[in-house]
Scaffold this motif. Sequence first.
Motif, PDB file in Angstrom:
ATOM      1  N   LYS A  36      38.385  17.615  60.178  1.00 18.27           N
ATOM      2  CA  LYS A  36      37.010  17.524  60.669  1.00 18.27           C
ATOM      3  C   LYS A  36      36.394  16.151  60.377  1.00 18.27           C
ATOM      4  O   LYS A  36      35.412  15.763  61.006  1.00 18.27           O
ATOM      5  CB  LYS A  36      36.158  18.614  60.026  1.00 18.27           C
ATOM      6  CG  LYS A  36      36.527  20.018  60.492  1.00 18.27           C
ATOM      7  CD  LYS A  36      35.809  21.075  59.725  1.00 18.27           C
ATOM      8  CE  LYS A  36      34.331  21.039  60.008  1.00 18.27           C
ATOM      9  NZ  LYS A  36      33.619  22.198  59.458  1.00 18.27           N
ATOM     10  N   ARG A  83      34.080  27.662  63.796  1.00 21.93           N
ATOM     11  CA  ARG A  83      33.313  28.238  64.892  1.00 21.93           C
ATOM     12  C   ARG A  83      34.322  28.953  65.766  1.00 21.93           C
ATOM     13  O   ARG A  83      35.337  28.389  66.146  1.00 21.93           O
ATOM     14  CB  ARG A  83      32.624  27.096  65.644  1.00 21.93           C
ATOM     15  CG  ARG A  83      31.642  27.516  66.645  1.00 21.93           C
ATOM     16  CD  ARG A  83      30.783  26.343  67.125  1.00 21.93           C
ATOM     17  NE  ARG A  83      31.529  25.259  67.715  1.00 21.93           N
ATOM     18  CZ  ARG A  83      31.379  23.976  67.383  1.00 21.93           C
ATOM     19  NH1 ARG A  83      30.521  23.608  66.461  1.00 21.93           N
ATOM     20  NH2 ARG A  83      32.074  23.050  67.967  1.00 21.93           N
ATOM     21  N   TRP A 130      26.676  30.932  75.644  1.00 24.47           N
ATOM     22  CA  TRP A 130      27.285  30.127  74.578  1.00 24.47           C
ATOM     23  C   TRP A 130      27.197  30.902  73.263  1.00 24.47           C
ATOM     24  O   TRP A 130      26.437  30.562  72.368  1.00 24.47           O
ATOM     25  CB  TRP A 130      26.598  28.764  74.458  1.00 24.47           C
ATOM     26  CG  TRP A 130      27.463  27.733  73.814  1.00 24.47           C
ATOM     27  CD1 TRP A 130      28.402  26.959  74.424  1.00 24.47           C
ATOM     28  CD2 TRP A 130      27.493  27.355  72.429  1.00 24.47           C
ATOM     29  NE1 TRP A 130      29.008  26.134  73.513  1.00 24.47           N
ATOM     30  CE2 TRP A 130      28.473  26.354  72.276  1.00 24.47           C
ATOM     31  CE3 TRP A 130      26.813  27.777  71.301  1.00 24.47           C
ATOM     32  CZ2 TRP A 130      28.769  25.757  71.060  1.00 24.47           C
ATOM     33  CZ3 TRP A 130      27.114  27.187  70.083  1.00 24.47           C
ATOM     34  CH2 TRP A 130      28.076  26.183  69.965  1.00 24.47           C
ATOM     35  N   ARG A 132      28.832  31.752  69.900  1.00 27.57           N
ATOM     36  CA  ARG A 132      29.848  31.184  69.019  1.00 27.57           C
ATOM     37  C   ARG A 132      29.653  31.714  67.598  1.00 27.57           C
ATOM     38  O   ARG A 132      28.907  31.143  66.803  1.00 27.57           O
ATOM     39  CB  ARG A 132      29.788  29.656  68.992  1.00 27.57           C
ATOM     40  CG  ARG A 132      30.091  28.975  70.299  1.00 27.57           C
ATOM     41  CD  ARG A 132      31.529  29.226  70.757  1.00 27.57           C
ATOM     42  NE  ARG A 132      31.851  28.452  71.925  1.00 27.57           N
ATOM     43  CZ  ARG A 132      31.690  28.845  73.176  1.00 27.57           C
ATOM     44  NH1 ARG A 132      31.163  30.027  73.442  1.00 27.57           N
ATOM     45  NH2 ARG A 132      32.045  28.070  74.177  1.00 27.57           N
ATOM     46  N   LYS A 159      22.760  26.255  70.273  1.00 32.64           N
ATOM     47  CA  LYS A 159      23.985  25.479  70.067  1.00 32.64           C
ATOM     48  C   LYS A 159      23.796  24.491  68.918  1.00 32.64           C
ATOM     49  O   LYS A 159      24.678  24.303  68.091  1.00 32.64           O
ATOM     50  CB  LYS A 159      24.327  24.740  71.363  1.00 32.64           C
ATOM     51  CG  LYS A 159      25.642  24.009  71.321  1.00 32.64           C
ATOM     52  CD  LYS A 159      25.886  23.192  72.585  1.00 32.64           C
ATOM     53  CE  LYS A 159      26.140  24.040  73.779  1.00 32.64           C
ATOM     54  NZ  LYS A 159      26.626  23.268  74.957  1.00 32.64           N
ATOM     55  N   HIS A 160      22.615  23.874  68.866  1.00 33.25           N
ATOM     56  CA  HIS A 160      22.311  22.900  67.800  1.00 33.25           C
ATOM     57  C   HIS A 160      22.405  23.562  66.419  1.00 33.25           C
ATOM     58  O   HIS A 160      22.994  23.003  65.492  1.00 33.25           O
ATOM     59  CB  HIS A 160      20.926  22.295  68.027  1.00 33.25           C
ATOM     60  CG  HIS A 160      20.484  21.381  66.940  1.00 33.25           C
ATOM     61  ND1 HIS A 160      21.019  20.125  66.770  1.00 33.25           N
ATOM     62  CD2 HIS A 160      19.585  21.549  65.941  1.00 33.25           C
ATOM     63  CE1 HIS A 160      20.461  19.564  65.704  1.00 33.25           C
ATOM     64  NE2 HIS A 160      19.577  20.399  65.195  1.00 33.25           N
ATOM     65  N   ILE A 162      24.073  26.353  65.527  1.00 29.54           N
ATOM     66  CA  ILE A 162      25.466  26.742  65.242  1.00 29.54           C
ATOM     67  C   ILE A 162      26.286  25.518  64.853  1.00 29.54           C
ATOM     68  O   ILE A 162      27.033  25.537  63.869  1.00 29.54           O
ATOM     69  CB  ILE A 162      26.100  27.462  66.447  1.00 29.54           C
ATOM     70  CG1 ILE A 162      25.335  28.745  66.768  1.00 29.54           C
ATOM     71  CG2 ILE A 162      27.571  27.746  66.213  1.00 29.54           C
ATOM     72  CD1 ILE A 162      25.265  29.764  65.658  1.00 29.54           C
ATOM     73  N   LYS A 163      26.139  24.446  65.593  1.00 31.95           N
ATOM     74  CA  LYS A 163      26.901  23.231  65.281  1.00 31.95           C
ATOM     75  C   LYS A 163      26.492  22.670  63.921  1.00 31.95           C
ATOM     76  O   LYS A 163      27.325  22.119  63.198  1.00 31.95           O
ATOM     77  CB  LYS A 163      26.742  22.187  66.386  1.00 31.95           C
ATOM     78  CG  LYS A 163      27.535  22.535  67.618  1.00 31.95           C
ATOM     79  CD  LYS A 163      27.469  21.414  68.631  1.00 31.95           C
ATOM     80  CE  LYS A 163      28.425  21.688  69.768  1.00 31.95           C
ATOM     81  NZ  LYS A 163      28.535  20.568  70.692  1.00 31.95           N
ATOM     82  N   SER A 164      25.227  22.801  63.559  1.00 33.41           N
ATOM     83  CA  SER A 164      24.775  22.267  62.265  1.00 33.41           C
ATOM     84  C   SER A 164      25.436  23.008  61.099  1.00 33.41           C
ATOM     85  O   SER A 164      25.612  22.438  60.025  1.00 33.41           O
ATOM     86  CB  SER A 164      23.251  22.354  62.143  1.00 33.41           C
ATOM     87  OG  SER A 164      22.821  23.687  61.891  1.00 33.41           O
ATOM     88  N   SER A 166      28.529  24.369  61.363  1.00 31.85           N
ATOM     89  CA  SER A 166      29.987  24.363  61.484  1.00 31.85           C
ATOM     90  C   SER A 166      30.623  22.996  61.538  1.00 31.85           C
ATOM     91  O   SER A 166      31.814  22.868  61.718  1.00 31.85           O
ATOM     92  CB  SER A 166      30.389  25.168  62.735  1.00 31.85           C
ATOM     93  OG  SER A 166      29.870  24.571  63.896  1.00 31.85           O
ATOM     94  N   GLU A 167      29.835  21.948  61.414  1.00 32.13           N
ATOM     95  CA  GLU A 167      30.444  20.609  61.466  1.00 32.13           C
ATOM     96  C   GLU A 167      30.468  19.953  60.118  1.00 32.13           C
ATOM     97  O   GLU A 167      29.903  20.339  59.174  1.00 32.13           O
ATOM     98  CB  GLU A 167      29.700  19.743  62.474  1.00 32.13           C
ATOM     99  CG  GLU A 167      29.916  20.254  63.878  1.00 32.13           C
ATOM    100  CD  GLU A 167      29.239  19.436  64.946  1.00 32.13           C
ATOM    101  OE1 GLU A 167      28.347  18.620  64.653  1.00 32.13           O
ATOM    102  OE2 GLU A 167      29.603  19.626  66.093  1.00 32.13           O
TER     103      GLU A 167
END
Length: 167
Positions: A36, A83, A130, A132, A159-160, A162-164, A166-167
């Motif tokens: 990652k 994710r 979307w 996830r 989405k923002h 979830i990505k926050s 999982s990244e």
Amino acid sequence: YLLENAAEGSDAGLCIIRDTTAVQKDILTDWGLRAKREILTEEQAYSLAKKCGIFLKGLTGRKTGIIGALAATGLILGGNDGRVLWMQNLREATGQMTVDTIKKKMGIDLVMTTENIPLRDEDIVLLSDWNRPLIKNHKSILYVEHYNTNKNEYKTASKHFIKSLSE
């Protein structure tokens, strides 16, 4: 399955662990976390797979999908990162459903608000295109946010958000 369903032009990779009790999970989890943050090579992936007794094969494209396949396996084994991009009915499920239906239809373990409050089975969720879920403590969690507080209704988290996580 991968050959039939991989997106055109993608680099699908296959990673198989025959016995998860015999593999060094911390090494594989570390690989997933490293993937990652940094660029890893196919040579490194094959070397680690060989060391751990893991089957690893590139199936499509340039065959570089082995890096991600091994990384995803490590993240799943760690149980606290990742994710979910595919699971039963994940992309087909849209519209309003009860939490109980979501759990049964998709195999989701928990549906929680963005404030980490678990929903009741009878609560209503508006699923987007979307969805996830995330993997936390070896459980699949679908995060949602309020959209109709008067009726205690929820919608899939952004989405923002979830990505926050999982990244």
